[in-house]
Design an enzyme around this catalytic site. Structure first.
Site, PDB file in Angstrom:
ATOM      1  N   ASP A 111     -23.102-110.863  86.486  1.00 27.97           N
ATOM      2  CA  ASP A 111     -24.559-111.070  86.933  1.00 27.97           C
ATOM      3  C   ASP A 111     -25.167-111.915  87.791  1.00 27.97           C
ATOM      4  OD1 ASP A 111     -24.296-113.178  85.284  1.00 27.97           O
ATOM      5  OD2 ASP A 111     -24.336-111.892  83.273  1.00 27.97           O
ATOM      6  N   ARG A 149     -30.154-106.244 104.299  1.00 28.63           N
ATOM      7  CA  ARG A 149     -29.262-105.527 104.924  1.00 28.63           C
ATOM      8  C   ARG A 149     -29.530-104.101 104.684  1.00 28.63           C
ATOM      9  NH1 ARG A 149     -24.958-102.008 102.695  1.00 28.63           N
ATOM     10  NH2 ARG A 149     -23.429-102.092 103.958  1.00 28.63           N
ATOM     11  N   ASP A 204     -28.389-100.441 104.138  1.00 29.35           N
ATOM     12  CA  ASP A 204     -27.262 -99.508 103.712  1.00 29.35           C
ATOM     13  C   ASP A 204     -27.368 -98.315 104.518  1.00 29.35           C
ATOM     14  OD1 ASP A 204     -24.875 -98.974 102.245  1.00 29.35           O
ATOM     15  OD2 ASP A 204     -25.951 -97.362 101.401  1.00 29.35           O
ATOM     16  N   GLU A 250     -26.450-101.548 108.588  1.00 28.71           N
ATOM     17  CA  GLU A 250     -25.135-101.130 108.424  1.00 28.71           C
ATOM     18  C   GLU A 250     -25.006 -99.857 109.353  1.00 28.71           C
ATOM     19  OE1 GLU A 250     -21.933 -99.374 105.174  1.00 28.71           O
ATOM     20  OE2 GLU A 250     -23.769 -98.657 105.164  1.00 28.71           O
ATOM     21  N   ASP A 289     -16.691-102.521 101.564  1.00 28.51           N
ATOM     22  CA  ASP A 289     -16.184-101.163 101.895  1.00 28.51           C
ATOM     23  C   ASP A 289     -14.923-101.057 102.616  1.00 28.51           C
ATOM     24  OD1 ASP A 289     -18.424 -99.591 100.863  1.00 28.51           O
ATOM     25  OD2 ASP A 289     -19.412 -99.799 102.608  1.00 28.51           O
ATOM     26  N   ARG A 346     -12.412-104.475  95.941  1.00 29.69           N
ATOM     27  CA  ARG A 346     -13.931-104.827  95.042  1.00 29.69           C
ATOM     28  C   ARG A 346     -13.086-105.673  93.810  1.00 29.69           C
ATOM     29  NH1 ARG A 346     -17.806 -99.468  95.576  1.00 29.69           N
ATOM     30  NH2 ARG A 346     -18.006 -99.751  97.748  1.00 29.69           N
TER      31      ARG A 346
END
Length: 649
Positions: free
Chosen positions: A237, A409, A411, A437, A502, A551
């Protein structure tokens, strides 16, 4: 097919072609895809003209790769016989696509514009272009000076030459071109060089990217808010980020990029259900405000992740479309292809008591009547032609900039029409950093669109050289210089990375700490804004497959950290932040051969020498006198295999 209707002057690329792409009209909708939008739907929607789908683009000259998507199915141009396999490691694309060759008149070209004449950091760059093999030598003539231009790079059609002059301001100049034994004068020109509009604060920053769910937990108890059962939440968080600010600041980074933090149903939060609310599972508005205050105390900038290609299926606007169908006030907010947008069977499966993975599997097999992100039912595509959508995007972005964010940024930016981003850019404060992106050639998305983009073409070169060994050192240099010719001053504002949320972890791809550090040394000493993905500094490995491979949850047990990587990362960041040459300096290649990368970054009296031996053999480099000599006073330095050296003047 594609048709070129003509060429016209352009203040970004000197000259552009007006090109129409068209295909026989079949299906309910069609998009133009290409390396200009990373082969993504959304940005260049085709309109029906008679019996054909059609769209017009203004493209810089060169070789472009393209295809079409009809009702979500990819197909090359059936009326263009020229096709080739187009492959990109950086976003895992490999397909037989069509080829468009866009070439204007004349063997030589220069037009005062952003990419051919620009000033940056007290110097002026002049670029000249020739058809390959037609210019043996080019000289820039300005005033009483004649300066030989350096052959910079080449692509499939053109060669680029460059000269760098001290100072800024208006300039009168012409070119002397030697071709087939003759000297031709090209010009004269009298022009004011373009100057970058990127916020000044950006150039001195090193970014640290965090996916909040995977970083650390700082709040006690069970997180509040809606979520899919079975989703792979790890409980990080925003309070966990506050808790670890000493670690972040200790690295030397001075800017954060957070993946989405707004209300959603998934751990990654790229399916937003409320753009004006910080996800309660992350701590909500109060913790966000506390984070902003702490960051400002430490002079750490913050950019947020804006998801405006699509929303969540569960966003109230889309739920209204499901409930009210054609009578919904939001029916034109999305790319709806028919009503009802989902069937009764779809809703029954969705509301069933089956385990969520089973429901998700069944839903994927059903049909729905709306466009979505990569045909994922959870992410319905917004209708970017609707002015109300554009107004909504602007309101969201302004809302969070006014509450402490320093930039965005964006997406899937390549899946949204550049005209929308161009309008948004005009409406944003000048100090807000906007980075899109764009996973391939970003030329249509720069200058008056974004300050920079996530530099996937640079990442592609890094993968091909540092990871796969597919290209030679000389080819790597040509690729770098070609990007410079294409992007001009925007290259200094690009968001550069070795990995992100990613991609796979770079340390896993190279499989060797020494090789990783060589690539990191390059990233920190090259043009553009460098970034570190959380955990890279400690040698965090990835796991899993696909988009989730990198991730991995952050490890906070220092016994599991790689101290050598941590110390080297800190030192490279320190060098970057202390050197204006590394932040804004000219890139001067000295030798790129047999795995050795030797180059300078120069800004006024500040200069840095970088040597990277990316080979399994020892090598020696000659050190220019202005740099601190090697031990014992020698002007030569021996370099071990897979090693680097950075020397400052």
């Amino acid at each position: 097919m594609y048709k070129i209707f003509g060429f016209k002057p352009d203040d970004r690329f000197g000259r552009v072609a007006e090109v129409e792409f068209s295909i026989p009209a079949e299906g309910s909708y069609a998009y133009l895809l290409g390396n200009f939008n990373a082969f993504n739907e959304g940005s260049f929607r085709m309109r029906q003209k008679g019996e054909r789908w059609s769209v017009e683009l203004k493209l810089p000259e060169g070789i472009w790769h393209y295809g079409f998507s009809v009702d979500g199915e990819f197909l090359p141009d059936p009326e263009n016989p020229e096709r080739e396999t187009y492959k990109r490691l950086s976003y895992k694309f490999e397909r037989k696509v069509s080829v468009a060759r866009i070439i204007g008149e004349g063997e030589f070209f220069h037009g005062p514009s952003v990419t051919y004449l620009y000033s940056f950091a007290g110097r002026t760059h002049v670029v000249f272009r020739a058809l390959r093999g037609r210019a043996s030598r080019v000289v820039l003539r300005t005033g009483d000076k004649e300066i030989e231009m350096r052959p910079k790079a080449h692509d499939g059609l053109f060669e680029y030459f460059e000269a760098v002059l001290p100072g800024e301001g208006p300039i009168e100049y012409s070119f002397l071109v030697e071709s087939e034994g003759k000297t031709i004068e090209y010009g004269p020109f009298n022009a004011e060089p373009y100057k970058s509009e990127t916020p000044e604060w950006v150039f001195g920053r090193v970014f640290y990217q965090i996916m909040p769910d995977r970083f650390d937990r700082g709040l006690p108890g069970t997180p509040r808010g809606r979520a899919f059962r079975g989703e792979d939440f790890h409980g990080g968080d925003l309070a966990g980020i506050i808790k670890r600010l000493d670690h972040i600041e200790g690295l030397g980074v001075n800017a954060l990029y957070l993946t989405p933090i707004f209300e959603s149903m998934t751990y990654h939060r790229y399916d937003v259900t409320d753009y004006f609310r910080v996800d309660r599972k992350l701590g909500g508005w109060g913790i966000f405000r506390e984070l902003v205050e702490e960051l400002k105390k430490r002079d750490i900038k913050l950019i947020l992740d804006g998801v405006f290609h699509h929303t969540s299926f569960f966003h109230p606007y889309f739920q209204d479309v499901i409930l009210n169908g054609e009578k919904s006030r939001y029916r034109d907010f999305y790319r709806v292809t028919g009503f009802p947008v989902v069937s009764e069977e779809f809703l029954e499966v969705l509301k069933s008591s089956e385990p969520w993975p089973e429901r998700y599997r069944k839903l994927k097999g059903l049909k729905w009547n709306y466009e979505s992100f990569y045909s994922v039912w959870l992410m319905p595509r917004l209708n970017h032609d609707n002015p109300k959508v554009r107004q909504f995007v602007e309101e969201v972005m302004r809302h969070w900039l006014e509450r402490g964010a320093d930039g965005w940024r964006l997406d899937v930016a390549h899946g949204v029409p550049p005209e929308l981003w161009r309008e948004i850019r005009k409406a944003m404060p000048g100090k807000a950093y906007l980075v899109g992106e764009v996973m391939d050639d970003a030329r249509l998305w720069l200058f008056d669109v974004f300050h920079g983009t996530m530099n996937y073409p640079l990442y592609e070169l890094i993968l091909r050289f540092f990871v796969e060994g597919e290209i030679t050192t000389e080819e790597f240099l040509n690729g770098l210089e070609l990007l410079s010719a294409y992007y001009g001053p925007a290259e200094y504002a690009m968001y550069n990375f070795l990995d992100n949320h990613d991609t796979e972890r770079f340390i896993d791809l190279v499989g060797d700490e020494r090789k990783y550090l060589c690539a990191l040394a390059f990233l920190m000493t090259y043009k553009g804004i460098p970034s570190v993905f959380y955990g890279d500094e400690i040698g965090l490995n990835g796991g899993g497959e696909g988009l989730s491979a990198g991730r991995t949850p952050m490890k906070w047990d220092k016994g599991e950290w790689n101290p050598n990587l941590l110390n080297a990362t800190k030192e490279l960041i320190r060098l970057r932040r202390e050197s204006r040459a590394l932040q804004r300096g000219e890139f001067r290649p000295i030798s790129f051969k047999d795995g050795l990368l030797l180059y300078e970054r120069v800004h006024g009296d500040d200069s840095v020498l970088v040597g990277i031996n990316y080979s399994g053999e020892r090598t020696a480099i000659e050190i220019p006198e202005k740099y601190t000599p090697a031990k014992n006073g020698s002007k030569r330095i021996e370099m071990a295999p897979w090693s680097f050296i950075v020397l400052t003047k």
